[in-house]
Design a protein around this motif. Structure first.
Motif, PDB file in Angstrom:
ATOM      1  N   ASN B 105       1.128  -0.902  -0.547  1.00 36.91           N
ATOM      2  CA  ASN B 105       0.607   0.296  -0.140  1.00 36.91           C
ATOM      3  C   ASN B 105       1.174   1.424   0.356  1.00 36.91           C
ATOM      4  OD1 ASN B 105      -2.191   1.870   0.107  1.00 36.91           O
ATOM      5  ND2 ASN B 105      -3.315   0.940   1.839  1.00 36.91           N
ATOM      6  N   LYS B 106       1.472   1.252  -1.135  1.00 37.47           N
ATOM      7  CA  LYS B 106       2.599   3.036  -1.262  1.00 37.47           C
ATOM      8  C   LYS B 106       1.475   4.289  -0.599  1.00 37.47           C
ATOM      9  CE  LYS B 106       0.351   2.544  -5.373  1.00 37.47           C
ATOM     10  NZ  LYS B 106       0.045   0.970  -6.123  1.00 37.47           N
ATOM     11  N   ALA B 107       0.318   4.011  -1.254  1.00 35.68           N
ATOM     12  CA  ALA B 107      -0.757   5.014  -0.465  1.00 35.68           C
ATOM     13  C   ALA B 107      -0.619   5.346   0.961  1.00 35.68           C
ATOM     14  CB  ALA B 107      -1.805   5.484  -1.182  1.00 35.68           C
ATOM     15  N   LEU B 108      -1.127   4.459   1.681  1.00 37.88           N
ATOM     16  CA  LEU B 108      -0.801   4.446   2.938  1.00 37.88           C
ATOM     17  C   LEU B 108       0.514   5.023   3.170  1.00 37.88           C
ATOM     18  CD1 LEU B 108      -2.832   4.510   5.752  1.00 37.88           C
ATOM     19  CD2 LEU B 108      -1.708   1.749   5.605  1.00 37.88           C
ATOM     20  N   LEU B 109       1.409   4.014   2.685  1.00 43.52           N
ATOM     21  CA  LEU B 109       3.252   4.418   3.402  1.00 43.52           C
ATOM     22  C   LEU B 109       3.394   5.803   3.289  1.00 43.52           C
ATOM     23  CD1 LEU B 109       4.689   1.104   2.157  1.00 43.52           C
ATOM     24  CD2 LEU B 109       3.992   1.898   4.458  1.00 43.52           C
ATOM     25  N   ALA B 110       2.888   6.557   2.336  1.00 40.69           N
ATOM     26  CA  ALA B 110       3.751   7.079   1.666  1.00 40.69           C
ATOM     27  C   ALA B 110       2.680   8.603   2.457  1.00 40.69           C
ATOM     28  CB  ALA B 110       3.365   8.237   0.036  1.00 40.69           C
ATOM     29  N   LYS B 111       1.068   8.879   3.149  1.00 42.71           N
ATOM     30  CA  LYS B 111       0.876   9.870   3.300  1.00 42.71           C
ATOM     31  C   LYS B 111       1.180   9.283   5.326  1.00 42.71           C
ATOM     32  CE  LYS B 111      -3.605  12.217   4.041  1.00 42.71           C
ATOM     33  NZ  LYS B 111      -4.996  12.020   3.961  1.00 42.71           N
ATOM     34  N   ASP B 202       0.622   8.536  -8.462  1.00 39.24           N
ATOM     35  CA  ASP B 202       0.992   7.670  -8.081  1.00 39.24           C
ATOM     36  C   ASP B 202       2.834   7.309  -8.173  1.00 39.24           C
ATOM     37  OD1 ASP B 202       0.273   4.272  -7.737  1.00 39.24           O
ATOM     38  OD2 ASP B 202       1.497   4.510  -9.591  1.00 39.24           O
ATOM     39  N   THR B 203       3.068   7.895  -9.061  1.00 39.69           N
ATOM     40  CA  THR B 203       4.590   7.686  -8.902  1.00 39.69           C
ATOM     41  C   THR B 203       5.126   8.360  -8.376  1.00 39.69           C
ATOM     42  OG1 THR B 203       4.380   8.066 -11.706  1.00 39.69           O
ATOM     43  CG2 THR B 203       6.521   8.419 -10.493  1.00 39.69           C
ATOM     44  N   ALA B 204       4.275   9.516  -8.077  1.00 36.48           N
ATOM     45  CA  ALA B 204       4.517  11.008  -6.612  1.00 36.48           C
ATOM     46  C   ALA B 204       5.015  10.099  -5.102  1.00 36.48           C
ATOM     47  CB  ALA B 204       3.933  11.320  -6.283  1.00 36.48           C
ATOM     48  N   GLN B 205       4.001   8.810  -4.214  1.00 35.23           N
ATOM     49  CA  GLN B 205       3.586   8.110  -3.622  1.00 35.23           C
ATOM     50  C   GLN B 205       4.912   6.765  -3.316  1.00 35.23           C
ATOM     51  OE1 GLN B 205       0.010   6.810  -3.963  1.00 35.23           O
ATOM     52  NE2 GLN B 205      -1.063   8.540  -2.945  1.00 35.23           N
ATOM     53  N   LYS B 206       5.145   6.774  -4.614  1.00 32.47           N
ATOM     54  CA  LYS B 206       6.229   5.652  -5.066  1.00 32.47           C
ATOM     55  C   LYS B 206       7.788   6.405  -4.839  1.00 32.47           C
ATOM     56  CE  LYS B 206       3.886   2.440  -7.131  1.00 32.47           C
ATOM     57  NZ  LYS B 206       3.695   2.191  -8.888  1.00 32.47           N
ATOM     58  N   LEU B 207       7.683   7.441  -4.658  1.00 29.34           N
ATOM     59  CA  LEU B 207       8.925   8.110  -5.215  1.00 29.34           C
ATOM     60  C   LEU B 207       9.144   8.996  -3.929  1.00 29.34           C
ATOM     61  CD1 LEU B 207      11.103   9.861  -6.716  1.00 29.34           C
ATOM     62  CD2 LEU B 207      10.000  11.965  -6.606  1.00 29.34           C
ATOM     63  N   ILE B 208       7.962   8.909  -2.726  1.00 30.30           N
ATOM     64  CA  ILE B 208       8.068   9.676  -1.481  1.00 30.30           C
ATOM     65  C   ILE B 208       8.565   7.439  -0.684  1.00 30.30           C
ATOM     66  CG2 ILE B 208       6.904   9.576   0.830  1.00 30.30           C
ATOM     67  CD1 ILE B 208       4.412  11.612  -1.367  1.00 30.30           C
ATOM     68  N   ILE B 209       8.666   6.993  -1.141  1.00 28.38           N
ATOM     69  CA  ILE B 209       9.146   6.272  -0.416  1.00 28.38           C
ATOM     70  C   ILE B 209      11.009   5.712  -0.999  1.00 28.38           C
ATOM     71  CG2 ILE B 209       8.918   3.422  -0.333  1.00 28.38           C
ATOM     72  CD1 ILE B 209       5.768   4.091  -0.341  1.00 28.38           C
ATOM     73  N   VAL B 217      14.917  10.846   3.898  1.00 27.87           N
ATOM     74  CA  VAL B 217      13.843  12.048   4.517  1.00 27.87           C
ATOM     75  C   VAL B 217      12.727  12.200   3.843  1.00 27.87           C
ATOM     76  CG1 VAL B 217      14.344  13.100   1.941  1.00 27.87           C
ATOM     77  CG2 VAL B 217      13.862  14.288   4.316  1.00 27.87           C
ATOM     78  N   TYR B 218      11.326  12.339   4.538  1.00 27.08           N
ATOM     79  CA  TYR B 218       9.852  12.088   4.173  1.00 27.08           C
ATOM     80  C   TYR B 218       9.664  13.383   3.807  1.00 27.08           C
ATOM     81  CZ  TYR B 218       5.067  11.630   4.735  1.00 27.08           C
ATOM     82  OH  TYR B 218       3.680  11.549   4.337  1.00 27.08           O
ATOM     83  N   VAL B 219       9.293  13.481   2.024  1.00 26.44           N
ATOM     84  CA  VAL B 219       9.236  14.217   2.058  1.00 26.44           C
ATOM     85  C   VAL B 219       7.100  14.462   1.602  1.00 26.44           C
ATOM     86  CG1 VAL B 219       9.119  16.617   0.037  1.00 26.44           C
ATOM     87  CG2 VAL B 219      11.052  14.646   1.400  1.00 26.44           C
ATOM     88  N   LYS B 220       6.332  15.188   1.674  1.00 26.40           N
ATOM     89  CA  LYS B 220       5.043  15.376   1.546  1.00 26.40           C
ATOM     90  C   LYS B 220       5.193  15.754   0.161  1.00 26.40           C
ATOM     91  CE  LYS B 220       3.064  15.674   6.263  1.00 26.40           C
ATOM     92  NZ  LYS B 220       1.723  16.362   7.135  1.00 26.40           N
ATOM     93  N   GLN B 221       4.116  14.869  -0.323  1.00 29.28           N
ATOM     94  CA  GLN B 221       3.935  14.808  -1.570  1.00 29.28           C
ATOM     95  C   GLN B 221       2.997  17.428  -1.569  1.00 29.28           C
ATOM     96  OE1 GLN B 221       0.780  12.376  -3.978  1.00 29.28           O
ATOM     97  NE2 GLN B 221       0.888  13.549  -5.455  1.00 29.28           N
TER      98      GLN B 221
END
Lengths: 427, 427
Positions: B105-111, B202-209, B217-221
């Protein structure tokens, strides 16, 4: 961070210097990851006076290998001596003394796999060798762990940088093999004695290791076909590009079908649309097919001081993170029931026959092929003056290797054939 | 093999079915690797009647998630529900109850990265998510472990299969975006509502991970530029190929220079000689540069039932092999001092300005560019009848993003400009 892990490095050559440079450069990053002090306690080499251009703490250098092997404080031994002996003895001794071992020594692993892994098992230590195949590319861990849910079906590897550099240059500049080899030697991309790389032996050793991890089977090099790139000419490369939309790569191939393993190393015609065709210069890549994941490719620097050091140091960190992990490489039970001899392999073939431009030549050649059940997909011939030998390029449909070999024996005995025929298999 | 590891699967959709199929297919291989029984004890989904085409043992299916979350015998929970809620609660509850978690779940992890990893840490369990980026490609483990000796400098990713399929098809067949999107939807390569994929989210969420693992570093979308592929036309693709020898790819980019992190998602002109240019159709690849190893690329199926299942199952096996491993992703101390705003990024730009074919047009446009310090590398213009709007293609030298944006605002306000200008950055 009270605990310290001590590392001993045997072999202070190019890769060894890269390891020291990497530790110097990124020690904080590494220590913070494992939450321990990582101390390069000892470096042993016969030559401890030459300046390698890397900083070494006082008292670390020694010429006596027992300063590592017999030092109870040393947890991990990095073996970068290369070759069979004394490297093997160093590794076995280290393990007997309870030390984990990291090595980049593919020759040794390919030859003494059983002995080395048995000893690791017996002594409850780990043996790590990510650097032995594909240099700095994280390759063996992904194959062993990341694809663990898969039965591996296919392994295609471009795993010798020297050979790949030569073929890339020949293709890019239309130069012949000898010219490019000489240039590669001048640039340090090929050894003074390049035999090992250009004849495919290095590739074969690495393929042995890949086959263990992929198929759970250890195949000695004597048991499979290994062929180098020395007979490839600009003509072959040009024909490949213009007529077959392919490039020529030295490929390590291992694939399983119904329990039969094909394993071989030889120049191969790779379609330009295949990702492996885009792997150029000294770079390496391994293309795998797993029964669950489908195709996967990993690409990067397959050799060199720093890339190889990257893998050696990663292995050290991996061991520090989990010293208890059992030695387990590849599937425990192999699906391989039989190693297929290359004579039983089927492939399409490119043949370059050098023959006099006389009437009846093509008729004779096609007769031999036809008698041996080899059907022709295309033929083309360079124009020449009467009496001059010219290349005839033949591409076959799928045929059995032993039939093709028999045909070539017959063809090469014909009067009008002036050179040994060159054969390249199509992927 | 006395010990049994029990797994609970929440979410019996496509990927869930793939996980069950993989376990059914290769269970012996897996159990022999870990030397334990691996038992899929429970599958929970709201729908337990639809036939998924995979064999499920009697009594395994349930509609009650507590049959997993509250079952003390279950060691590992696979969360394949997707979305934010109730997936987040399931994961947190599982962890509180001492269960390791595997998710795609990349959306969840990214958020909710911080909350999820904090909980894993607090509860002494592992959280594994190899499937969340790049589907079946072993990617996060190589980045986190295999390249551990490196400071990662650059990450370029083609990590959305739908967008890559559309761009590949547009290029191969000269079709426009809408036509190919429709075709992709019919073939199941694009969702009925494709926004998430084609707009780059979707690409952005994966890039966050990837940025967490690569740069610590954790960068919010919300903090970075995300742009999709909906405005790309066959004209752009043709110009890219013919004039720039490049292809257009939706790229995730994160790179660090002197402590400043650039992070962004947008269509990008990638030179044909770059390996990423050869990543076609629904395939994904991530290209990394480490300070020790240099460039590395990993390629494979970035989505789909079985590839994703391959990664989910590998994560389970990894956890079984080492349940004690501390939760540690990416470097502990980040080198990132500042997240660079896209307005501060420098790049070369391709501009497609749609303007009337009138005298003075080019003069006006080049005046604006010149005033903003943007120098032109090349201009070309399609011929047209007087009074018709035609594309003017401009390639700039390196320029500052904010200047280019300001120029485009001015240019797009000019009377003779008939459409919003399309901008594509060069790699």
């Amino acid at each position: 961070m009270e605990e310290t892990v001590n590392i001993g490095l045997i072999g202070f050559g190019t890769i060894g210097s890269g390891v020291v440079a990497t530790l110097n450069q990124n020690i904080q990053l590494l220590e913070s990851k494992v939450n321990k002090k990582v101390n390069l306690k000892r470096i042993v080499d016969l030559d401890i006076t030459t300046d390698r251009g890397v900083e070494v703490k006082p008292g670390v250098l020694s010429t006596n290998v027992d300063d590592i092997l017999e030092d109870d404080e040393i947890d991990i031994v990095i073996e970068l001596v290369g070759g069979y002996q004394p490297a093997l003895n160093f590794i076995l001794k280290a393990m007997e003394n309870g030390k984990h071992v990291v090595t980049a020594n593919k020759a040794l692993l390919a030859k003494h796999w059983q002995e080395i892994t048995d000893s690791a098992q017996k002594n409850g230590v780990r043996i790590a060798f990510e650097a032995s195949v594909g240099g700095g590319i994280p390759l063996l861990a992904p194959l062993n762990d990341g694809l663990t849910a898969n039965n591996i079906e296919t392994i295609y590897g471009i795993i010798n940088g020297t050979a790949n550099y030569i073929l890339t240059k020949m293709a890019a500049e239309g130069l012949d093999f000898d010219t490019v080899l000489k240039e590669a030697q001048e640039m340090g991309y090929a050894e003074a004695d390049p035999t090992f790389d250009i004849e495919g032996h290095d590739t074969a050793q690495k393929l042995i290791i890949l086959s263990i991890l992929g198929f759970g089977v250890y195949v000695k090099q004597e048991r499979f076909h290994v062929e180098g790139i020395t007979r490839i000419t600009p003509d072959d490369i040009r024909f490949a590009r213009e007529e077959l939309e392919s490039v020529i790569k030295l490929l390590a191939i291992a694939q399983i079908t119904d329990g039969e393993l094909e394993i071989r190393v030889h120049p191969t015609l790779v379609p330009e649309t295949h990702l492996l065709a885009a792997v150029n210069d000294v770079f390496n890549a391994v293309y795998l097919v797993g029964d669950v994941v489908g195709p996967v490719l990993m690409y990067g620097a397959g050799a060199g001081m720093m890339p190889t050091a990257s893998a050696v140091v990663a292995d050290c960190i991996d061991i520090i993170q989990d010293m208890e992990r059992p030695v387990a490489y590849g599937p425990k039970e192999t699906r391989v029931e039989k190693i297929k001899d290359i004579s039983e392999v089927e492939s399409k073939y490119y043949l370059r026959i050098t023959a006099l431009d006389e009437p009846g030549v093509l008729h004779s050649i096609s007769g031999v092929l036809s008698d041996l059940d080899i059907s022709i997909e295309s033929v083309s011939q360079k124009k020449a003056d009467k009496g001059e030998a010219v290349p005839i390029f033949i591409v076959t449909h799928h045929a059995l290797e032993k039939n093709v070999q028999e045909a070539l024996t017959l063809i090469d005995q014909m009067d009008f054939v002036k050179e040994e025929t060159v054969l390249i298999r199509l992927l």
